[in-house]
Design an enzyme around this catalytic site. Structure first.
Site, PDB file in Angstrom:
ATOM      1  N   SER A   9      27.083  47.965   8.677  1.00 49.69           N
ATOM      2  CA  SER A   9      27.811  46.713   8.914  1.00 49.69           C
ATOM      3  C   SER A   9      27.912  46.460  10.416  1.00 49.69           C
ATOM      4  CB  SER A   9      29.214  46.799   8.312  1.00 49.69           C
ATOM      5  OG  SER A   9      30.002  45.758   8.845  1.00 49.69           O
ATOM      6  N   HIS A  34      24.145  44.580   7.044  1.00 47.88           N
ATOM      7  CA  HIS A  34      25.290  43.964   6.365  1.00 47.88           C
ATOM      8  C   HIS A  34      26.068  43.113   7.369  1.00 47.88           C
ATOM      9  CE1 HIS A  34      28.432  43.870   3.195  1.00 47.88           C
ATOM     10  NE2 HIS A  34      29.297  43.918   4.199  1.00 47.88           N
ATOM     11  N   ASP A  36      29.276  40.564   7.977  1.00 44.83           N
ATOM     12  CA  ASP A  36      30.582  40.179   7.442  1.00 44.83           C
ATOM     13  C   ASP A  36      31.029  38.850   8.033  1.00 44.83           C
ATOM     14  OD1 ASP A  36      31.401  42.470   5.734  1.00 44.83           O
ATOM     15  OD2 ASP A  36      31.053  43.575   7.598  1.00 44.83           O
ATOM     16  N   MET A  38      33.789  36.084   8.192  1.00 47.64           N
ATOM     17  CA  MET A  38      35.223  35.886   7.918  1.00 47.64           C
ATOM     18  C   MET A  38      35.714  34.610   8.583  1.00 47.64           C
ATOM     19  SD  MET A  38      36.592  39.733   8.590  1.00 47.64           S
ATOM     20  CE  MET A  38      35.626  41.190   8.117  1.00 47.64           C
ATOM     21  N   HIS A  67      27.896  39.046   3.497  1.00 43.78           N
ATOM     22  CA  HIS A  67      29.143  39.177   2.723  1.00 43.78           C
ATOM     23  C   HIS A  67      30.107  38.089   3.187  1.00 43.78           C
ATOM     24  CE1 HIS A  67      32.916  41.970   2.038  1.00 43.78           C
ATOM     25  NE2 HIS A  67      32.946  40.892   1.294  1.00 43.78           N
ATOM     26  N   MET A  69      33.454  36.192   3.353  1.00 44.76           N
ATOM     27  CA  MET A  69      34.905  36.270   3.134  1.00 44.76           C
ATOM     28  C   MET A  69      35.479  34.960   3.661  1.00 44.76           C
ATOM     29  SD  MET A  69      35.225  40.237   4.271  1.00 44.76           S
ATOM     30  CE  MET A  69      33.586  40.182   4.988  1.00 44.76           C
ATOM     31  N   MET A 138      34.810  46.263  -3.135  1.00 39.31           N
ATOM     32  CA  MET A 138      35.504  46.549  -1.880  1.00 39.31           C
ATOM     33  C   MET A 138      36.331  47.818  -2.066  1.00 39.31           C
ATOM     34  SD  MET A 138      34.535  44.382   0.315  1.00 39.31           S
ATOM     35  CE  MET A 138      35.557  45.099   1.612  1.00 39.31           C
ATOM     36  N   GLY A 143      38.612  42.463   5.643  1.00 39.68           N
ATOM     37  CA  GLY A 143      39.128  41.848   6.870  1.00 39.68           C
ATOM     38  C   GLY A 143      38.853  42.654   8.121  1.00 39.68           C
ATOM     39  N   PHE A 144      38.790  43.973   7.975  1.00 37.48           N
ATOM     40  CA  PHE A 144      38.661  44.815   9.162  1.00 37.48           C
ATOM     41  C   PHE A 144      37.795  46.040   8.883  1.00 37.48           C
ATOM     42  CE2 PHE A 144      42.726  42.653   9.083  1.00 37.48           C
ATOM     43  CZ  PHE A 144      42.710  41.982  10.294  1.00 37.48           C
ATOM     44  N   GLY A 145      37.122  46.492   9.927  1.00 38.25           N
ATOM     45  CA  GLY A 145      36.402  47.757   9.846  1.00 38.25           C
ATOM     46  C   GLY A 145      37.361  48.903  10.136  1.00 38.25           C
ATOM     47  N   GLY A 146      36.886  50.119   9.895  1.00 40.58           N
ATOM     48  CA  GLY A 146      37.639  51.302  10.298  1.00 40.58           C
ATOM     49  C   GLY A 146      38.842  51.650   9.446  1.00 40.58           C
ATOM     50  N   ASP A 176      31.761  48.995  -0.223  1.00 44.57           N
ATOM     51  CA  ASP A 176      31.991  48.563   1.159  1.00 44.57           C
ATOM     52  C   ASP A 176      33.411  48.889   1.601  1.00 44.57           C
ATOM     53  OD1 ASP A 176      32.035  47.208   3.582  1.00 44.57           O
ATOM     54  OD2 ASP A 176      31.816  45.203   2.701  1.00 44.57           O
ATOM     55  N   GLY A 177      33.502  49.736   2.623  1.00 48.61           N
ATOM     56  CA  GLY A 177      34.803  49.993   3.232  1.00 48.61           C
ATOM     57  C   GLY A 177      35.184  51.465   3.238  1.00 48.61           C
ATOM     58  N   GLY A 198      30.277  50.803   8.531  1.00 45.09           N
ATOM     59  CA  GLY A 198      30.416  50.186   9.849  1.00 45.09           C
ATOM     60  C   GLY A 198      30.847  51.210  10.872  1.00 45.09           C
TER      61      GLY A 198
END
Ligand code: DX5
Ligand code: ZN
Length: 216
Positions: A9, A34, A36, A38, A67, A69, A138, A143-146, A176-177, A198
């Protein structure tokens, strides 16, 4: 177990050096890129849109896994095709007419995927699974990586795998995630075909070597 699709990602990459990052991914064992998207409404974060994807496409030699969002994804389906998306994922939660949306994505000659948030039951896919090229589960709140992998996702992967087998559907399972070198094997074992990562890749000193470790 090695035979899975790895989709780094770009959300966690260095956007000031996007071309370098894409060249690194081209030369790596990564399978897809990938992306993202948003809008700050569907999720509490804003990333990038079609103009950036267009330039990513110019350099990328691998499929773009986009993806969405965003609210009202129907309005932008052909735009995403034009800027270079190969796979387009739309959230179950953001679509009133999912059957129509999936059909539109396919009409635009892209692979169509439905995304489920962590709280959305797999059983809700019963009447759309035969139309999906892929389902994206998901394993964090989008909304966020990490963020940390939500353990309940493993159960959902198995439930989805059972549904796909029962329907004899030609549908991949993407997750994903929160995927890392520590947990990816259990995710594959549960039935995943495509892994998005990611932070686990781009927060390391040598992302290409980390991709090798995932694929080793
Ligand atoms: C989150 C995005 C993910 C994100 C994953 O909303 O959909 O693709 O980039 O990042 P990691 O692997 O860091 O959890
Ligand atoms: Zn994503």
């Amino acid at each position: 177990m090695n035979d899975f699709i790895l989709a780094p990602s770009l959300l966690s990459c260095d956007f000031a050096n996007l071309e370098l990052q894409i060249k690194m991914l081209n030369a790596s064992k990564a399978d897809w890129l990938h992306l993202d998207i948003m809008d700050g409404v569907f999720v509490p974060n804003i990333t990038f849109g079609q103009p950036v994807i267009k330039y990513i496409k110019k350099h990328a030699q691998k499929p773009l896994d986009v993806h969405l969002m965003i609210v009202e994804p129907d309005r932008y389906i052909s735009d995403f095709k034009q800027c270079g998306a190969d796979i387009l994922s739309v959230h179950y939660e953001g679509n009133i007419h999912l059957n129509r949306t999936i059909a539109k994505i396919k009409e635009c000659d892209m692979q169509a995927a439905v995304v489920l948030n962590p709280h959305t039951p797999v059983a809700l896919l019963e009447d759309i699974i035969d139309d999906c090229d892929m389902v994206l589960l998901m394993s964090v709140n989008p909304g966020f990586g990490g963020q940390s992998f939500i353990a309940n996702s493993l159960k959902k992967i198995s439930q989805l795998k059972d549904m796909i087998i029962r329907h004899n559907a030609q549908c991949l399972i993407e997750v994903d995630g929160g995927i890392s070198l520590d947990n990816y094997r259990s995710i594959l074992k549960a039935g995943a075909d495509v892994l998005v990562a990611g932070n686990a890749i781009f927060a390391t000193d040598n992302p290409s070597a980390t991709i090798d470790k995932f694929k080793a």
